[in-house]
Design an enzyme around this catalytic site. Structure first.
Site, PDB file in Angstrom:
ATOM      1  N   ASP A 256      -1.554  -4.785  -6.353  1.00  9.92           N
ATOM      2  CA  ASP A 256      -1.417  -4.929  -7.722  1.00  9.92           C
ATOM      3  C   ASP A 256      -0.474  -4.797  -8.541  1.00  9.92           C
ATOM      4  O   ASP A 256       0.807  -4.278  -7.874  1.00  9.92           O
ATOM      5  CB  ASP A 256      -2.944  -4.257  -8.120  1.00  9.92           C
ATOM      6  CG  ASP A 256      -2.508  -2.569  -8.197  1.00  9.92           C
ATOM      7  OD1 ASP A 256      -1.988  -2.227  -7.160  1.00  9.92           O
ATOM      8  OD2 ASP A 256      -2.707  -2.014  -9.195  1.00  9.92           O
TER       9      ASP A 256
ATOM     10  N   GLU B 190      -3.780   0.045  -7.304  1.00 12.57           N
ATOM     11  CA  GLU B 190      -2.967   1.422  -7.429  1.00 12.57           C
ATOM     12  C   GLU B 190      -2.637   1.579  -8.875  1.00 12.57           C
ATOM     13  O   GLU B 190      -2.733   2.947  -9.186  1.00 12.57           O
ATOM     14  CB  GLU B 190      -1.602   0.994  -6.334  1.00 12.57           C
ATOM     15  CG  GLU B 190      -0.834   2.283  -5.989  1.00 12.57           C
ATOM     16  CD  GLU B 190       0.077   2.676  -6.899  1.00 12.57           C
ATOM     17  OE1 GLU B 190       0.709   3.845  -6.809  1.00 12.57           O
ATOM     18  OE2 GLU B 190       0.445   1.972  -7.793  1.00 12.57           O
TER      19      GLU B 190
HETATM   20 ZN   LIG Z   1       3.996   0.627  -7.233  1.00 13.28          ZN
END
Ligand SMILES: [Zn+2]
Length: 375
Positions: A76, A137
């Site tokens: 992401d 993340e």
């Molecule tokens: Zn990163």
């Protein structure tokens, strides 16, 4: 010198739209690439833990050596990462200024693929390779948090997800708590009988003005920028107020101490004023610090030496997947791939460093392999 394969893959993945929770399109591409290299690919259910559309990807290739190595990046990117139009100027890649570049963390993904291609064509004996691409993340380390690290055979690994020149490694990072307080006062007519009310807005301000925050010591900070009240009229004493913020520290004890101080402080002020109080404390992630003598650092040093890349081992400022893995006993450090100003429209990637990070990925695998024995 331009490395065409890496460069083409970088542009392909940067222009594949992705966001936290919206990783399905890039995951499909990455799974295909891993399978082409001979990896067995599986996906987990991590997306379900935060409303995402897919899970983390694990690619495994067995080796002829005893031992396993983890290589990890996240799929992401922070918001404003759709429809990216990369522009190259003087060996540096930028966005066109209207979006981020997403070199964080596409450059890390590409470095891993280049490393894999290099070691797989070298014909040298290899350990088991575990390639892990996480989801969510940037929005809260959700993919890492949903990871059962016992599924890895690896006991150490490299997270290709750090800013800076190639050769920079992140071996420590702060831990983080989300902290908040909800204050319940008592409404009363502000003109007729204000003395019968309990002013939650004023109590919140008292709480905050006497709360230690900002830079607390060399490794600890706190910040409370979000304030609200339930009031919509000026003629009623405020009966509800809330504030929230964060605390960070590289030292787990100091972080725990601050959280305890925060709770005691808010309780004391609320009690003195007769207000109700509900506290919120959420451990986002714990800090980590990997000592220089650790094998994961020694291998990184030897790999850099083999390429003539000067290396440094530094502290990162934020949380990363490594915070979660280290807390669960899987030793990991961050690897820089040449980007800076990530999370902004000025994000840029030094292409020479990016290409070298592919060589570095290969050298890390080879240096690890030299420490393994044949099965
Ligand atoms: Zn990163």
């Amino acid at each position: 010198m331009k490395q065409e394969t890496m460069y083409a893959e970088l542009l392909e993945l940067i222009t594949t739209d992705a966001a936290s929770g919206k990783e399905a399109a890039i995951a499909r591409r990455l799974a295909g690439k891993l399978e082409k290299l001979g990896f067995t690919v599986t996906a987990d259910q991590a997306g379900e833990t935060f409303g995402g559309e897919c899970g983390n990807l694990l690619g495994v290739q067995e080796g002829t050596l005893d031992g396993a190595l983890l290589l990890c990046s996240h799929m992401d990117r922070v918001p404003n990462g759709l429809g990216i139009r990369p522009v190259e100027r003087d060996g540096i890649l930028y966005s066109d200024g209207t979006t981020i570049l997403a070199a964080d963390d596409v450059s890390g993904i590409c470095a891993i693929f280049e490393g894999l291609r290099r070691v797989l064509t070298s014909g040298k004996p290899l350990p088991r390779l575990e390639v892990y691409f996480t989801v969510g993340e940037e929005s809260g380390l959700y993919g890492a948090k949903a990871t059962d690290v016992s599924r890895f055979h690896a006991r150490l690994g490299y997270i290709f997800d750090s800013p800076g020149r190639v050769g920079r490694f992140v071996t420590s990072a702060p831990g983080h708590y989300h902290l908040g307080a909800e204050i319940t006062g008592l409404a009363a007519h502000a003109g007729n009988e204000p003395e019968k009310g309990i002013d939650a807005a004023k109590i919140m301000c008292d709480m905050l003005s006497s709360l230690k925050q900002g830079r607390l010591d060399a490794v600890t900070t706190a910040n409370f920028p979000i304030l609200s009240t339930g009031s919509t009229a000026t003629n009623v004493v405020c009966d509800a107020a809330a504030f929230s913020g964060e605390a960070r520290s590289r030292d787990p004890q100091r972080l725990a101490d601050y959280v305890a101080y925060f709770e005691a402080h808010c309780q004391k002020v609320a009690e003195k004023c007769g207000a109700g109080l509900k506290l919120e404390k959420i451990e986002s992630f714990l800090p980590f610090r990997i000592p220089e003598e650790d094998e994961v650092v020694q291998i990184a040093k030897a790999a850099c030496a083999s390429l003539g890349i000067p290396c440094s081992f530094e502290s990162g400022g934020g949380g990363m997947d490594a915070n979660i893995f280290n807390a669960r006993g899987l030793t990991t450090i961050g690897v820089a791939t040449g980007y800076t100003k990530n999370h902004t429209k000025s994000e840029q990637l030094v292409l020479e460093d990016f290409y070298r990070s592919g060589e570095l990925a290969a050298a890390l695998i080879e240096t690890f392999a030299e420490r393994c024995v044949a099965k």
